[in-house]
Design a protein around this motif. Structure first.
Motif, PDB file in Angstrom:
ATOM      1  N   VAL A 163       0.501   4.179  -2.893  1.00  0.00           N
ATOM      2  CA  VAL A 163       0.311   5.614  -2.637  1.00  0.00           C
ATOM      3  C   VAL A 163       1.382   6.430  -3.374  1.00  0.00           C
ATOM      4  N   ILE A 164       2.639   5.966  -3.293  1.00  0.00           N
ATOM      5  CA  ILE A 164       3.733   6.689  -3.949  1.00  0.00           C
ATOM      6  C   ILE A 164       3.544   6.683  -5.471  1.00  0.00           C
ATOM      7  N   TRP A 183       0.819  -1.217   0.000  1.00  0.00           N
ATOM      8  CA  TRP A 183       0.000   0.000   0.000  1.00  0.00           C
ATOM      9  C   TRP A 183       0.853   1.268   0.000  1.00  0.00           C
ATOM     10  N   ALA A 184       2.008   1.219   0.671  1.00  0.00           N
ATOM     11  CA  ALA A 184       2.899   2.388   0.657  1.00  0.00           C
ATOM     12  C   ALA A 184       3.334   2.685  -0.779  1.00  0.00           C
TER      13      ALA A 184
END
Lengths: 184, 161
Positions: free
Chosen positions: A151-152, A147-148
């Protein structure tokens, strides 16, 4: 595919969305804020799984009472995301960050599927444990990392560094972006 | 929105070597911005665990006090991450921010939201046990409203001139 997306982008609503002074920024802001809601709650759930937060709260409480609130964010996030795509389909289709994001979304979905279908089924065996079985911790860690990067990658879609109309680009990048060959 | 007398100060901030380096780099701002967004997600999660509970939703079987304590390290980590990425972004475009109404809305809402979370929400909720009252509900709603304002104004900095 190309023809379908070109047609989609030429529809009156798509053009109106892309050119709108207020609606497009409102769409994107809602997308970002609902991501904060969805990813935020998913991350707290994952941190419990990994054992870094709320270790004294039973896992079934977190997955059963907190995690459902992520659905509110999920629905709005998907609707606004689809509308943003609809506003400029050809551009997003060829954007490398968009493509990376879509692949990662599939990964995140598979990880969530495996967690809920397989791992979480035996939650009663370790519900109260501060440190969970290895597979639950791995599912939490995978979700956090994936998920990180979603988002990026999502944030970077806004930048046109690698878009097909910016040439020259490395061959593999044009291939990965499915750029029309005439661009080379 | 801000007094004209402050402009030279903002110009000096933008002219610092740090601000200039970020502005002139192709990748620095987008990467910092992405990490800022990750901080926002973490902040959202750490706040909502407690705010939902204050509203009588979410983890209602847990005492409020305990949840505040559990979420605190992540709340602080999120705030630290947001400041560590937000300040460099500001330095790279301080003059733009000076003329940007959304920036000033955020700068007014942010200290209020911070004070509310670190002082009032903590104290109001600290006395309450497992039960949800009108007080805790107002507290949860105020927290969500304040931080929503900060986040929405923050996103809008990029749109308004």
């Amino acid at each position: 595919m190309e023809g379908l997306l070109e047609w989609l982008g030429s529809t009156a609503w798509s053009v109106a969305l892309l050119e709108s002074f207020w609606v497009w920024p409102l769409l994107e802001s809602t997308h970002v804020l609902t991501i904060a809601l969805f990813v935020g709650i998913v991350a707290m759930n994952d941190l419990r799984l990994v054992g870094w937060a709320m270790r004294n709260v039973p896992v079934s409480q977190v997955t059963g009472r907190l995690l459902p609130w992520a659905r509110v964010g999920f629905v709005l996030m998907v609707i606004t995301g689809l509308l943003i795509f609809y506003s400029n389909p050809v551009r997003y289709y060829h954007n490398i960050f968009f493509r990376v994001k879509m692949v990662l979304l599939v990964f995140a979905g598979l990880n969530a599927f495996v967690f809920h279908r397989k791992i979480h089924r035996r939650v009663s065996e370790w519900d109260q444990d501060p440190v969970l079985p290895r597979e639950a911790r791995i599912a939490g860690a995978v979700s956090l990392v994936v998920w990180a990067f979603i988002v990026i990658a999502g944030r970077l879609i806004a930048y046109n560094w690698f878009d097909c109309d910016i040439q020259p680009q490395p061959g593999w990048l044009n291939w990965a972006s499915a750029c029309p060959t005439m661009a080379n | 929105m801000a007094p004209d007398g402050w402009l030279p100060f903002f110009e000096r901030l933008e002219g610092t070597a740090f601000g200039t380096a970020i502005r002139e780099s192709l990748w620095a701002f987008p990467i910092i911005e992405s990490i800022h967004l990750l901080g926002l997600c973490l902040l959202g999660g750490a706040l909502l665990v407690v705010d939902l509970r204050l509203l009588g939703l979410g983890l209602t079987r847990q005492p409020i006090e305990g949840l505040i304590r559990s979420a605190r390290p992540w709340l602080f980590a999120a705030i630290a991450l947001m400041l560590a990425t937000g300040i460099p972004m500001f330095l790279s475009e301080a003059v733009k921010c000076f003329y940007n109404t959304s920036f000033w809305v955020k700068m007014i809402a942010l200290p209020i939201a911070l004070c509310f979370t670190l002082a009032i929400r903590r104290r109001m909720a600290g006395g309450a046990g497992r039960e949800t009252s009108l007080g805790t509900r107002i507290c949860g709603l105020a927290s969500i409203a304040l931080w929503f304002t900060v986040a929405a104004a923050g996103r809008w900095i990029g749109y308004s001139g």
